[in-house]
Design an enzyme around this catalytic site. Structure first.
Site, PDB file in Angstrom:
ATOM      1  N   SER A  42      65.059 -33.004 -16.761  1.00  0.00           N
ATOM      2  CA  SER A  42      65.705 -31.845 -15.759  1.00  0.00           C
ATOM      3  C   SER A  42      67.047 -31.397 -16.571  1.00  0.00           C
ATOM      4  CB  SER A  42      66.179 -32.766 -14.469  1.00  0.00           C
ATOM      5  OG  SER A  42      65.084 -32.979 -13.605  1.00  0.00           O
ATOM      6  N   GLN A  52      67.846 -40.411 -11.219  1.00  0.00           N
ATOM      7  CA  GLN A  52      68.187 -39.050 -11.675  1.00  0.00           C
ATOM      8  C   GLN A  52      69.314 -38.886 -12.786  1.00  0.00           C
ATOM      9  OE1 GLN A  52      69.573 -37.337  -7.825  1.00  0.00           O
ATOM     10  NE2 GLN A  52      67.550 -36.485  -7.755  1.00  0.00           N
ATOM     11  N   TYR A  70      55.175 -32.752  -9.053  1.00  0.00           N
ATOM     12  CA  TYR A  70      54.550 -31.629 -10.090  1.00  0.00           C
ATOM     13  C   TYR A  70      53.576 -30.957  -9.622  1.00  0.00           C
ATOM     14  CZ  TYR A  70      57.187 -34.268 -13.431  1.00  0.00           C
ATOM     15  OH  TYR A  70      58.301 -34.934 -14.328  1.00  0.00           O
ATOM     16  N   ARG A  96      60.744 -39.929 -11.797  1.00  0.00           N
ATOM     17  CA  ARG A  96      61.822 -38.987 -11.025  1.00  0.00           C
ATOM     18  C   ARG A  96      61.771 -39.378  -9.666  1.00  0.00           C
ATOM     19  NH1 ARG A  96      60.222 -33.151 -13.669  1.00  0.00           N
ATOM     20  NH2 ARG A  96      62.393 -33.184 -14.338  1.00  0.00           N
ATOM     21  N   ASP A 139      67.743 -38.457 -16.071  1.00  0.00           N
ATOM     22  CA  ASP A 139      66.423 -37.533 -16.036  1.00  0.00           C
ATOM     23  C   ASP A 139      66.944 -36.392 -17.224  1.00  0.00           C
ATOM     24  OD1 ASP A 139      64.410 -35.598 -15.542  1.00  0.00           O
ATOM     25  OD2 ASP A 139      64.965 -35.526 -13.435  1.00  0.00           O
TER      26      ASP A 139
HETATM   27  P1  NAD Z   1      57.479 -28.620 -14.886  1.00  0.00           P
HETATM   28  O1  NAD Z   1      58.266 -28.151 -16.054  1.00  0.00           O
HETATM   29  O2  NAD Z   1      56.334 -29.339 -14.810  1.00  0.00           O
HETATM   30  O3  NAD Z   1      56.641 -27.081 -14.390  1.00  0.00           O
HETATM   31  C1  NAD Z   1      57.688 -26.074 -13.914  1.00  0.00           C
HETATM   32  C2  NAD Z   1      57.235 -25.472 -12.821  1.00  0.00           C
HETATM   33  O4  NAD Z   1      55.781 -24.824 -13.033  1.00  0.00           O
HETATM   34  C3  NAD Z   1      56.823 -26.379 -11.705  1.00  0.00           C
HETATM   35  O5  NAD Z   1      57.740 -25.869 -10.659  1.00  0.00           O
HETATM   36  C4  NAD Z   1      55.452 -26.107 -11.129  1.00  0.00           C
HETATM   37  O6  NAD Z   1      55.159 -26.159  -9.979  1.00  0.00           O
HETATM   38  C5  NAD Z   1      55.174 -24.634 -11.861  1.00  0.00           C
HETATM   39  N1  NAD Z   1      53.738 -24.289 -12.252  1.00  0.00           N
HETATM   40  C6  NAD Z   1      52.704 -25.050 -12.535  1.00  0.00           C
HETATM   41  N2  NAD Z   1      51.607 -24.404 -12.658  1.00  0.00           N
HETATM   42  C7  NAD Z   1      52.044 -23.105 -12.338  1.00  0.00           C
HETATM   43  C8  NAD Z   1      51.235 -21.805 -12.091  1.00  0.00           C
HETATM   44  N3  NAD Z   1      49.871 -21.844 -12.371  1.00  0.00           N
HETATM   45  N4  NAD Z   1      51.893 -20.946 -11.770  1.00  0.00           N
HETATM   46  C9  NAD Z   1      53.186 -20.726 -11.446  1.00  0.00           C
HETATM   47  N5  NAD Z   1      53.956 -21.951 -11.539  1.00  0.00           N
HETATM   48  C10 NAD Z   1      53.400 -23.174 -11.919  1.00  0.00           C
HETATM   49  O7  NAD Z   1      58.332 -28.980 -13.552  1.00  0.00           O
HETATM   50  P2  NAD Z   1      59.682 -29.475 -13.712  1.00  0.00           P
HETATM   51  O8  NAD Z   1      60.663 -28.322 -13.369  1.00  0.00           O
HETATM   52  O9  NAD Z   1      60.108 -30.370 -14.576  1.00  0.00           O
HETATM   53  O10 NAD Z   1      60.028 -30.196 -12.182  1.00  0.00           O
HETATM   54  C11 NAD Z   1      59.053 -30.063 -11.312  1.00  0.00           C
HETATM   55  C12 NAD Z   1      59.598 -30.738  -9.773  1.00  0.00           C
HETATM   56  O11 NAD Z   1      59.532 -32.048  -9.915  1.00  0.00           O
HETATM   57  C13 NAD Z   1      60.615 -30.170  -9.246  1.00  0.00           C
HETATM   58  O12 NAD Z   1      60.915 -28.874  -8.777  1.00  0.00           O
HETATM   59  C14 NAD Z   1      61.148 -31.277  -8.178  1.00  0.00           C
HETATM   60  O13 NAD Z   1      60.413 -31.102  -7.053  1.00  0.00           O
HETATM   61  C15 NAD Z   1      60.384 -32.413  -9.353  1.00  0.00           C
HETATM   62  N6  NAD Z   1      61.802 -33.176  -9.470  1.00  0.00           N
HETATM   63  C16 NAD Z   1      62.141 -34.345  -8.768  1.00  0.00           C
HETATM   64  C17 NAD Z   1      63.074 -35.111  -9.486  1.00  0.00           C
HETATM   65  C18 NAD Z   1      63.749 -36.532  -8.777  1.00  0.00           C
HETATM   66  O14 NAD Z   1      64.563 -36.876  -9.120  1.00  0.00           O
HETATM   67  N7  NAD Z   1      63.391 -36.600  -7.537  1.00  0.00           N
HETATM   68  C19 NAD Z   1      63.897 -34.545 -10.609  1.00  0.00           C
HETATM   69  C20 NAD Z   1      63.489 -33.403 -11.309  1.00  0.00           C
HETATM   70  C21 NAD Z   1      62.433 -32.728 -10.752  1.00  0.00           C
END
Ligand code: NAD
Length: 364
Positions: A132, A126, A226, A121, A129
């Site tokens: 996402s 992007q 994450y 990520r 991805d």
């Molecule tokens: P995910 O599907 O792994 O998790 C979903 C959400 O659950 C996350 O925000 C995580 O913090 C939250 N979570 C985990 N345990 C929890 C708990 N006990 N209580 C409450 N919330 C909890 O995550 P995702 O949506 O695939 O992505 C997470 C992060 O990855 C994004 O917000 C971003 O920061 C990053 N990301 C970066 C890129 C990039 O290109 N740079 C792209 C996509 C995502």
């Protein structure tokens, strides 16, 4: 390079890996696309649209002949794997962290497999991805499922018969799916609160017009953004705090996940028991076991009038746009691995090496 697009066979899977729009782009840049008959039908894309976009339509028996790459949504079944020639490139959601047997089968077959889940990520990746793009669709659909079930109007309404209070929605986990759920619930007029263990998302939650719910539990982010898995003590603390707050909400959308781990259990049965009848929980994490103790993956259940929606594969319920987005992710990866249709695998490259989950020794 010839790219084969099979019809998805997994139960309930309506998406397709390439849509006509992307076929046309790839055909113009060195790829020959062969699509199985009716591969796009369930998502709303007809064979005639593919033919017009420049694809060759094929029966399953002829699909894989001379294919340099096979692109799909879900992982292939054992039969399909055994019919892949060694060195074939395979792209799809291959579940590298949870399906060790499937990955071993691909390795034994000599397939060069790229898992969409493993694409790093980083900014440069992007456009590829798919976690996402599909999470965005899931977050949107989850709110619609809740709105369909809850016996309340989402917006505040001022009518001749008096004023109706808006739905109060809680989104737990403010990653990609959660942020889209917040935005969708807000657009429908709900008053939204959200919580995540990563404090960094507070600002994003607030910028979407939702309130950040303080539950007193935080973790630092791992590399890649994450969440770290909570310790049993922290998890108990979170459950207790949520149990206190949850009766305030009509709709709860849960999206909490830690990659490669079962979904954290955030909502115990005792918290559901405190919710008002008619309230709804939509558990986007049902796929990996669910965030609510009472979630039954793949089913909708009710406990004392509280609906718990454990429907899995939400993106497949919005197959047209989910496929369109996924298709663009796949095309971006294909073009990365095979610029101008010529496969050039650079194992020093962070995206190529990071996304690859099996490859024959000779390509290493
Ligand atoms: P995910 O599907 O792994 O998790 C979903 C959400 O659950 C996350 O925000 C995580 O913090 C939250 N979570 C985990 N345990 C929890 C708990 N006990 N209580 C409450 N919330 C909890 O995550 P995702 O949506 O695939 O992505 C997470 C992060 O990855 C994004 O917000 C971003 O920061 C990053 N990301 C970066 C890129 C990039 O290109 N740079 C792209 C996509 C995502």
């Amino acid at each position: 390079m010839r790219v084969a697009v099979p019809r998805e066979m997994a139960a309930g899977e309506r998406r397709v890996a390439l849509v006509p729009e992307t076929v046309s782009k790839l055909s113009g840049s060195g790829f020959e696309i062969r699509v199985e008959h009716a591969a796009g039908e369930a998502a709303g894309f007809l064979d005639a649209d593919y033919a017009e976009a420049g694809a060759e339509l094929a029966a399953p028996s002829a699909l894989l002949a001379d294919a340099g790459a096979v692109v799909r949504v879900a992982k292939p079944g054992a039969d399909e794997v055994s019919s892949l020639a060694p060195d074939t490139v395979l792209i799809g959601f291959l579940e590298p962290l949870t399906d060790a047997d499937g990955i071993a089968r691909l390795r034994e077959q000599g397939v060069v497999a790229f898992a969409m889940e493993s694409i790093p990520r980083i900014t440069r990746a992007q456009s590829m991805d798919a976690l996402s793009s599909q999470a965005t669709v899931a977050g949107y659909k989850a709110v619609l499922l809740a709105a369909d079930r809850v016996p309340k109007l989402f917006p505040m309404l001022m009518t001749a018969a008096g004023t109706i209070a808006p739905v109060r929605a809680l989104v737990i986990g403010a990653g990609v799916a959660g942020l889209q759920a917040i935005a969708t619930a807000r657009r429908l007029g709900a008053v939204v609160s959200a919580f995540d263990v990563r404090p960094a998302v507070k600002e994003q939650v607030e910028s979407l017009g939702a309130a950040f719910l303080e539950l007193g539990v935080r973790t630092e982010e791992t590399e890649g953004g994450y969440a770290r898995e909570l310790s049993p003590d922290e998890q108990a603390q979170q459950q207790a705090a949520l149990e206190e707050r949850i009766p305030d909400f009509d709709v709860v959308i849960t999206t909490a996940a830690v990659p490669g781990r079962p979904a954290p259990k955030l909502i115990p049965a005792s918290a559901v028991a405190r919710m008002r009848p008619g309230s709804v929980i939509v558990d986007i994490a049902a796929e990996t076991g669910g965030n609510c103790e009472l979630t039954v993956p793949g089913e909708v259940v009710e406990h004392a009038g509280v609906g718990i929606v454990g429907t899995t594969n939400l993106p497949s319920l919005m197959a047209f746009h989910a496929s369109q987005l996924y298709s663009r992710n796949v095309a971006a990866l294909l073009q990365h691995l095979a610029p101008d249709g010529e496969l050039t695998l650079d194992w020093e490259d962070e995206i190529t090496a990071g996304a690859c989950v099996t490859r024959p020794e000779a390509t290493a």
